[in-house]
Design a protein around this motif. Sequence first.
Motif, short mmCIF file in Angstrom:
data_model
loop_
_atom_site.label_atom_id
_atom_site.label_comp_id
_atom_site.label_asym_id
_atom_site.label_seq_id
_atom_site.Cartn_x
_atom_site.Cartn_y
_atom_site.Cartn_z
N ARG A 258 0.14 -1.02 0.16
CA ARG A 258 -0.20 0.50 -0.31
C ARG A 258 0.78 1.31 0.12
O ARG A 258 2.13 0.56 0.65
N LEU A 259 0.51 2.11 -0.77
CA LEU A 259 0.94 3.25 -0.30
C LEU A 259 0.79 4.11 0.80
O LEU A 259 0.10 3.80 1.54
N PRO A 260 2.05 4.51 1.07
CA PRO A 260 2.52 4.22 2.61
C PRO A 260 1.58 6.49 2.82
O PRO A 260 1.03 7.43 2.40
N LEU A 261 1.33 6.16 4.43
CA LEU A 261 0.68 6.94 4.82
C LEU A 261 0.97 8.35 4.90
O LEU A 261 -0.03 9.45 4.73
N ASP A 262 1.97 8.70 4.85
CA ASP A 262 3.07 9.96 4.60
C ASP A 262 3.15 10.30 2.83
O ASP A 262 4.04 11.27 2.95
N ALA A 263 3.53 9.73 2.49
CA ALA A 263 3.67 9.50 0.70
C ALA A 263 2.79 10.19 0.26
O ALA A 263 1.57 11.21 0.40
N ALA A 264 3.08 11.54 -1.18
CA ALA A 264 2.30 12.74 -0.94
C ALA A 264 3.41 12.70 -2.30
O ALA A 264 4.21 13.49 -3.16
N PRO A 265 3.19 12.03 -3.51
CA PRO A 265 3.30 12.08 -4.82
C PRO A 265 2.92 13.48 -5.26
O PRO A 265 3.63 13.76 -6.28
N ILE A 266 1.47 14.06 -4.84
CA ILE A 266 1.53 14.96 -5.54
C ILE A 266 1.01 16.24 -4.63
O ILE A 266 0.63 16.39 -3.63
N VAL A 267 2.02 17.44 -4.35
CA VAL A 267 2.17 18.24 -4.30
C VAL A 267 1.31 19.35 -4.70
O VAL A 267 1.78 19.61 -5.70
N PHE A 268 1.26 20.66 -3.95
CA PHE A 268 0.55 21.79 -4.85
C PHE A 268 1.61 23.51 -4.64
O PHE A 268 1.41 23.55 -2.85
N SER A 269 2.14 23.98 -4.85
CA SER A 269 2.45 25.57 -4.76
C SER A 269 1.76 26.56 -5.43
O SER A 269 1.21 26.26 -6.20
N SER A 270 2.15 27.82 -4.90
CA SER A 270 1.53 28.99 -6.30
C SER A 270 2.50 30.39 -5.73
O SER A 270 3.50 29.93 -5.06
N TRP A 271 2.53 30.63 -6.99
CA TRP A 271 3.25 31.76 -6.55
C TRP A 271 2.19 33.05 -6.72
O TRP A 271 3.33 33.88 -6.63
N MET A 272 1.56 33.26 -6.61
CA MET A 272 0.15 34.36 -7.00
C MET A 272 0.77 35.01 -5.05
O MET A 272 0.44 33.98 -3.79
N GLY A 273 1.14 36.15 -5.17
CA GLY A 273 0.92 37.17 -4.04
C GLY A 273 2.50 36.79 -3.19
O GLY A 273 2.62 37.46 -2.31
N GLY A 274 3.30 36.27 -3.93
CA GLY A 274 4.48 36.26 -4.14
C GLY A 274 5.66 36.17 -4.18
O GLY A 274 7.22 36.25 -4.48
N ASP A 275 5.02 36.38 -6.34
CA ASP A 275 6.03 36.31 -6.72
C ASP A 275 6.52 38.26 -7.29
O ASP A 275 6.35 38.80 -6.82
N ARG A 276 8.03 38.26 -7.73
CA ARG A 276 9.10 39.49 -7.71
C ARG A 276 9.45 39.46 -8.66
O ARG A 276 10.41 40.08 -9.11
N ASP A 277 8.96 39.03 -9.71
CA ASP A 277 8.77 39.43 -11.36
C ASP A 277 8.29 40.87 -11.88
O ASP A 277 8.05 41.27 -13.27
N GLY A 278 8.46 41.76 -10.98
CA GLY A 278 8.07 43.25 -11.62
C GLY A 278 6.83 43.71 -11.88
O GLY A 278 6.54 44.84 -11.68
N ASN A 279 5.88 43.22 -10.64
CA ASN A 279 4.32 43.96 -10.26
C ASN A 279 5.44 44.89 -9.20
O ASN A 279 5.92 44.37 -7.87
N PRO A 280 4.78 46.24 -8.81
CA PRO A 280 5.88 46.56 -8.22
C PRO A 280 4.33 46.82 -6.39
O PRO A 280 4.82 46.50 -5.44
N ASN A 281 3.34 45.82 -7.35
CA ASN A 281 2.03 45.77 -5.72
C ASN A 281 2.41 44.42 -4.88
O ASN A 281 2.63 44.58 -3.64
#
Length: 364
Positions: A258-281
Motif C-alpha cells: 500500500r501507499l505509505p500514509l505519509d507519501a505525497a506524490p502530488i503537492v501544490f504551490s503558488s506564485w500568486m502574492g509572492g512573485d517578484r517578477d516586476g509587479n510593484p504591488n
Amino acid sequence: IENAEAKFSADMKFLAEVLSDMLETRKPGLLEAVKRLRQPAHVWRDPSMEESDKDKAFKELCQQVSRLSPEMMCDVTRAVCHFLALANVAESRDQTRSLQQLYAQHDDLPTQSDALPAKLDSCAGTLDTIMREDGASVDKIFQALVKQRVEIVFTAHPTEVNRLELLKKHRDVSELLAKREDMLHRTDSTTFEKMQNERAIRRAVGAMWGSDVLRRHKPTPQEEAREGLAVLQTSLWDAVPGYMRRLDAVLMSKCQQRLPLDAAPIVFSSWMGGDRDGNPNVVASVTREVVTTQRRDAALLYLRELTALRVELSVKECTPAMAALAGGEKVAEPYKTVVEQLIARLRATVAWADAQLQKLGASS
C-alpha cells in the motif's frame, strides 16, 4: 461506449433549453440576438465550407455585431460564456460516464482496483506497460512512486480565473446533472423528485446569470491569490484524495504494497502574492497577507472535515497508544476526544490568522 454520444447530446440539449428559457424570461430579445449571430458563426468556423462562403459569413457576422448596442453586446458575450461553461459541465459529465462504463466492463483486476481500468493513461495500465516494455520490477516501481513528487504550481492569470462562487455553481450543476441521469434510469424515482431536480438546476443556472462576474477594476495580488486558488476548495480538495485512494488500490493489486500514509506524490504551490517578477504591488506585507489567508483557508478546510469525522468516531475500543493520547483508558470516546483536540488547535489557528489579517488591514 454505448449510448455515450446520445446521452451527451441529451445533456447539452437540456442545459441549452434551461439557459434559453432563463434568457427569454430575464432578457427579452437577447436569445434572438444570439441566434442571429450563431448561424454565420457556424458557417465561418465550418472547415467543410468554401472560403468564399466563409468570407461572406464573416462579413455578415461583423455586420450583426456592429448593430448591437453596448449593453446588448455585453449580454450576448455573457450568454455565450455561460453556454460554454454549461457545455464544459456536460462534457465533464460525459467523461465521467465513459470512465464509469469502462470500470464496469473491466473485470480482469481485483475488485479493489476496479477504480482504474487497465489502459495506458491510467495507473494500472501504466504499471503494466512499464513492467512489460521497460522490464522494471514491481519493487522498483513502488519505490519510485513513493519517492516521486509532482509539484503543481498555480500562477496568476486573472483572465483565466473564475470566481469561487461561479466555480461552486458549476459544480452544483454537474452534481445535479448526475442525479438527474440517475433518476431518469431508476424505476422508483417519483415525478416530484425529477421536478425538484430540474428546478434546482434552473435555480443554479439563474444564479450563474445573476452573478456579477465582470471585473470592475484590476485585481489586487490578494484577489488574484484568493480567486486563483479557489479550485483547491471546489475540486482538488476532493479529487486528489480520491485519486490517491485509487492509486493505493492499484499498488496493492500490482505490487502487494500500500501507499505509505505519509507519501505525497502530488503537492501544490503558488506564485500568486509572492512573485517578484516586476509587479510593484507585490511587497512583503502583501505576501504575508496572502500566506496568512491561505493558512486560514487550509485550517477551515481541515476543520470542516474533522467536524464531520468527530460524529463518526464515537467508538470506545482503541489501541493503548490512542488511549494514552486521549488522556487514559477511562476516556469514554478516545477517538472523538483526540479529534476535538485537533479541532481546538485548528480553531486557534483560524483565530490567530484573523488577528494577523486585522493587523495587516486585510479587506476580507
